[in-house]
Design an enzyme around this catalytic site. Sequence first.
Site, mmCIF file in Angstrom:
data_model
loop_
_atom_site.group_PDB
_atom_site.id
_atom_site.type_symbol
_atom_site.label_atom_id
_atom_site.label_comp_id
_atom_site.label_asym_id
_atom_site.label_seq_id
_atom_site.Cartn_x
_atom_site.Cartn_y
_atom_site.Cartn_z
ATOM 1 N N GLU A 291 6.259 -4.373 6.414
ATOM 2 C CA GLU A 291 6.373 -4.158 4.960
ATOM 3 C C GLU A 291 7.780 -4.582 4.610
ATOM 4 O O GLU A 291 8.753 -4.051 5.151
ATOM 5 C CB GLU A 291 6.103 -2.695 4.621
ATOM 6 C CG GLU A 291 5.928 -2.451 3.119
ATOM 7 C CD GLU A 291 7.266 -2.293 2.409
ATOM 8 O OE1 GLU A 291 7.660 -3.237 1.676
ATOM 9 O OE2 GLU A 291 7.909 -1.257 2.589
ATOM 10 N N CYS A 325 11.244 0.043 -1.810
ATOM 11 C CA CYS A 325 10.592 -1.267 -1.847
ATOM 12 C C CYS A 325 9.603 -1.341 -3.006
ATOM 13 O O CYS A 325 9.295 -2.423 -3.486
ATOM 14 C CB CYS A 325 9.900 -1.547 -0.522
ATOM 15 S SG CYS A 325 8.858 -0.198 0.032
#
Length: 530
Positions: A291, A325
């Site tokens: 990720e 994020c």
Amino acid sequence: MSDIFDDTAPPRVTYSNTGTDFSPVHDRLDQLFPALEAGLGRETVFPLVEGYPVTGTVTTTIRSPIDRDMTLAEVVEANAVTVARAVAVARAAQPAWAALPWPERAAIIRRAGDILAEMKWRMGPLLVLEVGKSRLEAMGEAEEAADLARYYAAEMERNLGYERLLPRAKPEESCSSLLRPYGVFGVIAPFNFPVALSVNMISAALVAGNAVVYKPGQINALTGALLVQAFLKAGVPADVLAFLPGGAATGEALVADTGLDGIAFTGSHAVGMEIHRRFAAGRFARPVIVEMGGKNPAYVTATADLDRAAEGVARSGFGLQGQKCSALSKVYVAAAIYDDFLDRLTARTAMLTLGDPRRREVFMGPVIDDRAAARQAAAVDEARRDGRVIMGGERLGGGIYDRGCYLAPVIVDRLGADHRLNRDELFLPFVSVQPFDDLAAAIADGNRVAYGLTAGCYAGRQAEIDLFLDQAEAGALYVNRASGATTGAWPGHQPFCGWKGSGGAGGKGGLGPWYLPQFMREQSRTVMLR
């Protein structure tokens, strides 16, 4: 202190139950912080291999981003020799762990989740001190970590160990498909969600039958050591899970070790892509589960509830100081309501309390370090030069603010669509606002980035919502969510799937049903019965 750290105080904190009265949580935290801080700075955290501490030559002092005068721990960094030994030990131990019947592995990982839940009153305050999270962000992460371990145990059970009987090609044969572990996984975690994202990767790898060599974020040695103890206490063999605190050199040694059968990584796009290239360059490609950040947009149409939209945008843009994020980075607003929305967004942002996150009323703490503060200053200078700074940009000073990087949240507009600040991930409390006349064109522009992690939409017409859901190029979409325009995923409810540069080639994210199978590979078995 055992009475303070027990698991009895309601209510449970998640990322979305924002309307709850959390006074009991705050009351308990008021008790906890003085006792916790009194014991800080006395501990040395060592790497663990086979459950035993390993000495080293490089020791780092970890200080709190809240107050640099606060020493959290001394950390012995794992060197290349320790990394190589940890991988070798894990390789030798993994076959016995994989041979354990999968229901027993699932029971151990579920037990780890239960132990993590018992630890939340220690883990949550540590997260405030290590990362600079607000109290509720920290307690939410501690809760999420426990749920993640339980979720992957349940997924293993729900899928019956990922073994399936298939139709016979002939009466005299048996056909089946089975997912089996790869072997040894490296796990490299980020600083911003050091417990939840570590547990996400570790528990999935372990319940699948892999051994794990785990490197936490450099500043997260205390929470990393604590969560490893939860897994060991639950019954994970000490030679199956190694703990390797350290910085870039430790991570480099782990990535370079050819004894790894795969790696799970959460962090920057640049580092993640380099890992991809290196793991594809050997005799055969090894799995890389990643990720890698986002440039996450939200869209506010003329039919939206503007107060709800302003709430969600402010929470996602400035929660954890934009260091997620999934943080909202830019918001597209219908021209007809542009000024009205800006007024509401600035008013809501001005209400956010910035300060020492040990205080119950604080929403925003400091950014992680001076490098982040310098990036913010540079971004604000660019925005002043090329657009308009509507609010924010200053650094707070005086008292504790001189011992941390406390930055006012920034809202800007009038930047060009292709301006760097509208394309690059900033990882800062910085939101760019852009007007639009056509929603489809705005969504197309929001898609023109390298990332595709999250996106949000506020609209009152179903046709607008349908257009967003059909056209937005991101793995996690949110509609009309006051608790967060682009943030707030929870295990089993919102899978965290990165498209394009935010994730791996398969786009399958943690927290959801397709994550766990990535830690295994398929084997077809055909057995003649006579």
